[in-house]
Design a protein around this motif. Sequence first.
Motif, PDB file in Angstrom:
ATOM      1  N   ALA A   1       0.842  -1.209   0.000  1.00 29.03           N
ATOM      2  CA  ALA A   1       0.000   0.000   0.000  1.00 29.03           C
ATOM      3  C   ALA A   1       0.873   1.254   0.000  1.00 29.03           C
ATOM      4  N   ILE A   2       1.900   1.266   0.829  1.00 28.85           N
ATOM      5  CA  ILE A   2       2.793   2.433   0.859  1.00 28.85           C
ATOM      6  C   ILE A   2       3.571   2.525  -0.448  1.00 28.85           C
ATOM      7  N   GLY A   3       3.968   1.388  -1.008  1.00 29.71           N
ATOM      8  CA  GLY A   3       4.618   1.391  -2.326  1.00 29.71           C
ATOM      9  C   GLY A   3       3.710   1.980  -3.392  1.00 29.71           C
ATOM     10  N   ALA A   4       2.428   1.635  -3.333  1.00 27.91           N
ATOM     11  CA  ALA A   4       1.461   2.170  -4.300  1.00 27.91           C
ATOM     12  C   ALA A   4       1.323   3.686  -4.147  1.00 27.91           C
ATOM     13  N   VAL A   5       1.287   4.154  -2.921  1.00 31.62           N
ATOM     14  CA  VAL A   5       1.179   5.604  -2.675  1.00 31.62           C
ATOM     15  C   VAL A   5       2.420   6.317  -3.205  1.00 31.62           C
ATOM     16  N   LEU A   6       3.597   5.791  -2.893  1.00 30.54           N
ATOM     17  CA  LEU A   6       4.832   6.408  -3.393  1.00 30.54           C
ATOM     18  C   LEU A   6       4.884   6.397  -4.911  1.00 30.54           C
ATOM     19  N   GLY A   7       4.551   5.248  -5.499  1.00 29.25           N
ATOM     20  CA  GLY A   7       4.604   5.106  -6.951  1.00 29.25           C
ATOM     21  C   GLY A   7       3.602   5.981  -7.680  1.00 29.25           C
ATOM     22  N   THR A   8       2.540   6.368  -7.003  1.00 30.10           N
ATOM     23  CA  THR A   8       1.559   7.268  -7.602  1.00 30.10           C
ATOM     24  C   THR A   8       1.922   8.731  -7.354  1.00 30.10           C
ATOM     25  N   ALA A   9       2.362   9.026  -6.142  1.00 28.08           N
ATOM     26  CA  ALA A   9       2.622  10.421  -5.758  1.00 28.08           C
ATOM     27  C   ALA A   9       3.833  11.028  -6.470  1.00 28.08           C
ATOM     28  N   VAL A  10       4.908  10.286  -6.593  1.00 34.67           N
ATOM     29  CA  VAL A  10       6.140  10.854  -7.164  1.00 34.67           C
ATOM     30  C   VAL A  10       5.939  11.304  -8.613  1.00 34.67           C
ATOM     31  N   PRO A  11       5.388  10.472  -9.510  1.00 34.86           N
ATOM     32  CA  PRO A  11       5.201  10.962 -10.884  1.00 34.86           C
ATOM     33  C   PRO A  11       4.218  12.129 -10.989  1.00 34.86           C
ATOM     34  N   LEU A  12       3.196  12.143 -10.100  1.00 30.60           N
ATOM     35  CA  LEU A  12       2.272  13.271 -10.116  1.00 30.60           C
ATOM     36  C   LEU A  12       2.973  14.546  -9.662  1.00 30.60           C
ATOM     37  N   TRP A  13       3.843  14.420  -8.684  1.00 31.01           N
ATOM     38  CA  TRP A  13       4.592  15.569  -8.196  1.00 31.01           C
ATOM     39  C   TRP A  13       5.571  16.088  -9.252  1.00 31.01           C
TER      40      TRP A  13
END
Length: 171
Positions: free
Chosen positions: A157-169
């Motif tokens: 779950a935390i991997g999914a959040v990181l993997g989604t947040a970084v490219p959006l940022w």
Amino acid sequence: MQRMAEWMVGRDIRAFRWINGACKCSFFEQLMPVVTHLGGTVFSIGMSLVFLLQSDPYWRYEGVHLAISLLFSHLIVAACKKLLPRHRPYQVLENVFTGRKLLTDASFPSGHSTAAFCSATVLSIAFPVLSPGLYALAALTASSRVYLGLHYPSDVAIGAVLGTAVPLWLA
């Protein structure tokens, strides 16, 4: 606060047990060891290179976005694994189904899940119509990590959040 942490760990282990044990079937036993590689280093870097080597500037831009997103997100993953070392489920729990390749580094967060969601996010920005399928594939990849006994649900779950947040940022 201690009771809340114990409650969360208990839920994480119960969810792990359900995905790792109760969901067993021959279809998943064939699918999960294959799908798990969609979040692996070779696939992720290879996809970036395919885009980077295109002559069209749009595709090259997507390759740069993916490569930089993967780099930044995995620097965060590496730091977390050093600062918050968590044993993998098969190392501390009994009767865990595992795949063939057992890892010995820290479990938290899942690098495969991070890479899968990072790729899904970058490609979803480029091709919004493909977004549901890309995120479904990323979720399946993340689930495979739990199914194969390598991660707890909170790791993916935390991997999914990181993997989604970084490219959006970075977009």
